[in-house]
Enzyme design. Structure first.
Site, PDB file in Angstrom:
ATOM      1  N   GLU A  60       0.821  -1.209   0.000  1.00  0.00           N
ATOM      2  CA  GLU A  60       0.000   0.000   0.000  1.00  0.00           C
ATOM      3  C   GLU A  60       0.857   1.261   0.000  1.00  0.00           C
ATOM      4  O   GLU A  60       0.489   2.273  -0.612  1.00  0.00           O
ATOM      5  CB  GLU A  60      -0.949   0.003   1.205  1.00  0.00           C
ATOM      6  CG  GLU A  60      -2.120  -0.955   1.093  1.00  0.00           C
ATOM      7  CD  GLU A  60      -1.736  -2.408   1.356  1.00  0.00           C
ATOM      8  OE1 GLU A  60      -0.610  -2.642   1.871  1.00  0.00           O
ATOM      9  OE2 GLU A  60      -2.542  -3.301   1.038  1.00  0.00           O
ATOM     10  N   HIS A 129     -10.356  -5.960   8.180  1.00  0.00           N
ATOM     11  CA  HIS A 129     -11.005  -5.732   6.902  1.00  0.00           C
ATOM     12  C   HIS A 129     -12.224  -4.821   7.019  1.00  0.00           C
ATOM     13  O   HIS A 129     -12.554  -4.105   6.072  1.00  0.00           O
ATOM     14  CB  HIS A 129     -11.438  -7.059   6.263  1.00  0.00           C
ATOM     15  CG  HIS A 129     -10.299  -7.891   5.771  1.00  0.00           C
ATOM     16  ND1 HIS A 129      -9.331  -8.391   6.604  1.00  0.00           N
ATOM     17  CD2 HIS A 129      -9.971  -8.316   4.525  1.00  0.00           C
ATOM     18  CE1 HIS A 129      -8.456  -9.092   5.910  1.00  0.00           C
ATOM     19  NE2 HIS A 129      -8.817  -9.051   4.638  1.00  0.00           N
TER      20      HIS A 129
END
Length: 325
Positions: A60, A129
């Site tokens: 990321e 998540h």
């Protein structure tokens, strides 16, 4: 018009902008051939080629850094963080660099980056998540945070986000991806990024929410209506900046407010909204502004998720508390 789910509307928005502007690029982990975890980018690489829709390494921080460079050199990156719980890996890029670029350069540079990411509970995902981390970004000046609640809003808001010259974090609640369909224009259209939407008219209390909690609030409002309580439901759409004018207009009519968020209570968007109402409309209030939130604990494992998440019963209880104050 076509009947679309939210995920279809999001795909359609990206397709629209890829067609309209050759500087729009879509990238992230598995967004190319596989079309992403939720298939939000399905078919886009076949249509626009690997140079404009492409996979990145599982990093990321690298995705964020790439977006900064592209944004500075005339491109309009649409980067995907596979799940928003992974945003910690690229926080410096988003709030330390993108959000500050216009100020840092004295307005010389724009940073037209859209950061798409799924989030939210109710679908039994693994740890990290589902977390609602929007408050972390909303506290950082220089970046918008947009959270649609319907397919129609999702398409119009995403097109507006991609066209915007400032960074936009565009959060997509996983529970809403395929939970319902509605009519969405097949042609392009935009929605003002800084304008809330009144989803239901009412006269007795104002419910303010965003994302999946809009639907929880609407369900609670319908059930309250059977008891003679008419709730107005406002969808913030954008949680940074907040459209306080629309909220105040409603509260001055209903004289009561309940703010609903899925995130934990501490330092949340609901607290900011409640404080703003108190600052600007305290003389119109007939009861304290109350909040409905998740507990101040770590997001639980799947077995306890339904107990942890706010629901329409929680909303109704808080509404009745302000009505009977």
């Amino acid at each position: 018009m076509a009947q679309m789910t939210m995920i279809q509307a999001i795909t359609d928005a990206m397709r629209t902008e890829l067609k309209n502007d050759e500087n729009v690029l879509v990238f992230g982990e598995d967004v190319g051939k596989n079309g992403g975890v939720f298939r939000a980018t399905e078919g886009l690489q076949d249509e626009f080629g690997e140079e404009r829709v492409f996979d990145t390494p599982l990093a990321e921080s690298g995705i964020g850094g790439l977006s900064i460079g592209l944004g500075l050199t005339g491109f309009r990156p649409v980067m995907e963080i596979q799940f928003f719980g992974f945003v910690f890996e690229t926080m410096d890029a988003v709030v330390g660099q993108m959000a500050r670029m216009r100020y840092r350069s004295g307005g010389h540079y724009n940073m037209p980056v859209t950061i798409r990411s799924p989030f939210g509970g109710g679908v039994k995902t693994p740890e990290l998540h589902a977390d609602s981390l929007e408050g972390l970004i909303a506290q950082s000046p220089g970046v918008r945070v947009v959270i649609p609640s319907t397919p129609y809003d999702a398409k119009g808001l995403l097109i507006s986000s991609i066209r915007n010259n400032d960074p936009v974090v565009f959060l997509e609640h996983m529970k809403l991806y395929r939970s319902f369909r509605e009519e969405v224009p097949e042609e392009e259209y935009t929605i003002d990024l800084d304008k809330a939407d009144v989803k239901r008219e009412g006269k007795d209390v104002t419910l303010i929410a965003y994302g999946a909690m809009v639907h929880t609030s609407l369900k609670a409002a319908e059930e309250l209506s059977e008891e003679g309580i008419e709730a107005e439901v406002i969808d913030l759409r954008t949680i940074s900046p907040i459209d306080i004018e629309t909220i105040l207009e409603s509260v001055k009519k209903t004289n009561r407010a309940v703010v609903v968020q899925e995130a934990q209570k501490m330092a949340g968007i609901a607290a900011s909204v409640a404080a703003a109402i108190t600052d600007e409309a305290i003389l119109h209030l007939e009861a304290p502004v109350l909040r409905v939130t998740a507990p101040d604990t770590v997001f639980p494992f799947a077995a306890a998720e339904d107990v942890w998440l706010p629901n329409e019963t929680d909303v109704k209880e808080r509404v009745k508390a302000v009505i009977n104050f």
